[in-house]
Design a protein around this motif. Structure first.
Motif, mmCIF file in Angstrom:
data_model
loop_
_atom_site.group_PDB
_atom_site.id
_atom_site.type_symbol
_atom_site.label_atom_id
_atom_site.label_comp_id
_atom_site.label_asym_id
_atom_site.label_seq_id
_atom_site.Cartn_x
_atom_site.Cartn_y
_atom_site.Cartn_z
ATOM 1 N N GLN A 1 -0.174 119.916 -19.581
ATOM 2 C CA GLN A 1 0.819 118.896 -19.256
ATOM 3 C C GLN A 1 2.198 119.545 -19.191
ATOM 4 O O GLN A 1 2.574 120.306 -20.075
ATOM 5 C CB GLN A 1 0.828 117.798 -20.328
ATOM 6 C CG GLN A 1 1.712 116.634 -20.011
ATOM 7 C CD GLN A 1 0.991 115.555 -19.231
ATOM 8 O OE1 GLN A 1 -0.231 115.580 -19.135
ATOM 9 N NE2 GLN A 1 1.733 114.619 -18.672
ATOM 10 N N VAL A 2 2.939 119.230 -18.143
ATOM 11 C CA VAL A 2 4.293 119.732 -17.967
ATOM 12 C C VAL A 2 5.239 118.544 -17.878
ATOM 13 O O VAL A 2 4.972 117.593 -17.145
ATOM 14 C CB VAL A 2 4.408 120.580 -16.687
ATOM 15 C CG1 VAL A 2 5.854 120.988 -16.452
ATOM 16 C CG2 VAL A 2 3.512 121.808 -16.785
ATOM 17 N N GLN A 3 6.313 118.596 -18.621
ATOM 18 C CA GLN A 3 7.354 117.575 -18.512
ATOM 19 C C GLN A 3 8.578 118.190 -17.862
ATOM 20 O O GLN A 3 8.982 119.301 -18.223
ATOM 21 C CB GLN A 3 7.685 117.008 -19.891
ATOM 22 C CG GLN A 3 6.541 116.188 -20.478
ATOM 23 C CD GLN A 3 6.926 115.509 -21.779
ATOM 24 O OE1 GLN A 3 7.646 116.072 -22.586
ATOM 25 N NE2 GLN A 3 6.439 114.293 -21.984
ATOM 26 N N LEU A 4 9.148 117.469 -16.911
ATOM 27 C CA LEU A 4 10.263 117.971 -16.128
ATOM 28 C C LEU A 4 11.456 117.044 -16.289
ATOM 29 O O LEU A 4 11.311 115.822 -16.190
ATOM 30 C CB LEU A 4 9.859 118.048 -14.650
ATOM 31 C CG LEU A 4 8.613 118.871 -14.341
ATOM 32 C CD1 LEU A 4 8.225 118.713 -12.872
ATOM 33 C CD2 LEU A 4 8.829 120.339 -14.675
ATOM 34 N N VAL A 5 12.628 117.633 -16.498
ATOM 35 C CA VAL A 5 13.846 116.843 -16.664
ATOM 36 C C VAL A 5 14.935 117.423 -15.770
ATOM 37 O O VAL A 5 15.352 118.576 -15.964
ATOM 38 C CB VAL A 5 14.314 116.830 -18.129
ATOM 39 C CG1 VAL A 5 15.612 116.023 -18.246
ATOM 40 C CG2 VAL A 5 13.236 116.272 -19.039
ATOM 41 N N GLU A 6 15.368 116.623 -14.785
ATOM 42 C CA GLU A 6 16.417 117.064 -13.875
ATOM 43 C C GLU A 6 17.798 116.717 -14.419
ATOM 44 O O GLU A 6 17.956 115.761 -15.182
ATOM 45 C CB GLU A 6 16.275 116.397 -12.502
ATOM 46 C CG GLU A 6 14.951 116.615 -11.793
ATOM 47 C CD GLU A 6 14.003 115.460 -11.965
ATOM 48 O OE1 GLU A 6 13.137 115.268 -11.087
ATOM 49 O OE2 GLU A 6 14.118 114.742 -12.979
ATOM 50 N N SER A 7 18.771 117.490 -13.983
ATOM 51 C CA SER A 7 20.165 117.215 -14.307
ATOM 52 C C SER A 7 21.045 117.808 -13.224
ATOM 53 O O SER A 7 20.571 118.597 -12.403
ATOM 54 C CB SER A 7 20.529 117.791 -15.679
ATOM 55 O OG SER A 7 20.372 119.192 -15.678
ATOM 56 N N GLY A 8 22.310 117.409 -13.219
ATOM 57 C CA GLY A 8 23.255 118.013 -12.300
ATOM 58 C C GLY A 8 23.652 117.156 -11.110
ATOM 59 O O GLY A 8 24.503 117.558 -10.320
ATOM 60 N N GLY A 9 23.033 116.001 -10.969
ATOM 61 C CA GLY A 9 23.407 115.136 -9.860
ATOM 62 C C GLY A 9 24.782 114.526 -10.074
ATOM 63 O O GLY A 9 25.389 114.667 -11.140
ATOM 64 N N GLY A 10 25.273 113.845 -9.041
ATOM 65 C CA GLY A 10 26.569 113.211 -9.158
ATOM 66 C C GLY A 10 27.125 112.825 -7.815
ATOM 67 O O GLY A 10 26.411 112.823 -6.808
ATOM 68 N N LEU A 11 28.407 112.505 -7.807
ATOM 69 C CA LEU A 11 29.120 112.104 -6.601
ATOM 70 C C LEU A 11 30.003 113.263 -6.146
ATOM 71 O O LEU A 11 30.754 113.831 -6.953
ATOM 72 C CB LEU A 11 29.969 110.869 -6.895
ATOM 73 C CG LEU A 11 30.920 110.396 -5.796
ATOM 74 C CD1 LEU A 11 30.131 109.948 -4.565
ATOM 75 C CD2 LEU A 11 31.813 109.276 -6.319
ATOM 76 N N VAL A 12 29.903 113.610 -4.882
ATOM 77 C CA VAL A 12 30.676 114.715 -4.341
ATOM 78 C C VAL A 12 31.116 114.363 -2.922
ATOM 79 O O VAL A 12 30.432 113.596 -2.230
ATOM 80 C CB VAL A 12 29.848 116.017 -4.366
ATOM 81 C CG1 VAL A 12 28.634 115.922 -3.456
ATOM 82 C CG2 VAL A 12 30.699 117.228 -4.036
ATOM 83 N N SER A 21 19.526 121.234 -11.807
ATOM 84 C CA SER A 21 18.650 121.998 -12.687
ATOM 85 C C SER A 21 17.451 121.142 -13.048
ATOM 86 O O SER A 21 17.546 119.916 -13.120
ATOM 87 C CB SER A 21 19.379 122.406 -13.966
ATOM 88 O OG SER A 21 20.483 123.222 -13.695
ATOM 89 N N CYS A 22 16.349 121.801 -13.302
ATOM 90 C CA CYS A 22 15.138 121.110 -13.741
ATOM 91 C C CYS A 22 14.536 121.937 -14.868
ATOM 92 O O CYS A 22 14.072 123.061 -14.639
ATOM 93 C CB CYS A 22 14.159 120.955 -12.600
ATOM 94 S SG CYS A 22 12.552 120.282 -13.069
ATOM 95 N N ALA A 23 14.565 121.384 -16.066
ATOM 96 C CA ALA A 23 14.018 122.061 -17.237
ATOM 97 C C ALA A 23 12.594 121.603 -17.474
ATOM 98 O O ALA A 23 12.308 120.395 -17.472
ATOM 99 C CB ALA A 23 14.880 121.764 -18.452
ATOM 100 N N ALA A 24 11.704 122.560 -17.683
ATOM 101 C CA ALA A 24 10.289 122.255 -17.878
ATOM 102 C C ALA A 24 9.846 122.581 -19.294
ATOM 103 O O ALA A 24 10.305 123.563 -19.887
ATOM 104 C CB ALA A 24 9.450 123.052 -16.883
ATOM 105 N N SER A 25 8.982 121.750 -19.807
ATOM 106 C CA SER A 25 8.381 122.027 -21.111
ATOM 107 C C SER A 25 7.058 122.739 -20.898
ATOM 108 O O SER A 25 6.497 122.723 -19.804
ATOM 109 C CB SER A 25 8.139 120.727 -21.866
ATOM 110 O OG SER A 25 7.171 119.951 -21.184
#
Length: 126
Positions: A1-12, A21-25
């Protein structure tokens, strides 16, 4: 099992840049081909970019070639999407996904990816 967590989105603003970024466990991150997909309102999820297990090969949708760069750091269990020269049509929820086994015909199709993150919103204003 892999868990993925994205970050870094926003308004530009158009022409600007963002890095997702996507951090995986899990201890087997390097066994997975990693991909980025996006979904705009009222549209189907579409392929953006993918990177091989080692990071040595990358694949891009035609609409982002030359503007986006996918990379991975297996020591950090993280995959990145550097997005430059952003356009309003890049506005979407961006998802990272993991594919194993990483067969060639899997690369561009969301149906073959086994694990997905929750998504991060990218909004590009004109």
């Amino acid at each position: 099992q892999v868990q993925l967590v994205e970050s870094g989105g926003g308004l530009v603003q158009a022409g600007g840049s963002l890095r997702l970024s996507c951090a995986a466990s899990g201890p087997t991150f390097s066994n997975y081909r990693m991909g980025w997909f996006r979904q705009a309102p009222g549209k189907e999820r579409e392929f953006v970019a993918a990177v091989s297990t080692s990071g040595g090969r990358t694949y891009y949708a035609d609409g982002v070639k030359g503007r986006f760069t996918i990379s991975r750091d297996n020591a950090k269990n993280t995959v990145y999407l550097q997005m430059n020269s952003l356009k309003p049509e890049d506005t979407a929820v961006y998802y990272c996904a993991a594919d194993q086994p990483p067969l060639t015909y899997h690369i561009y199709s969301a149906e073959w990816y086994d694990y997905w993150g929750q998504g991060t919103q990218v909004t590009v204003s004109s």
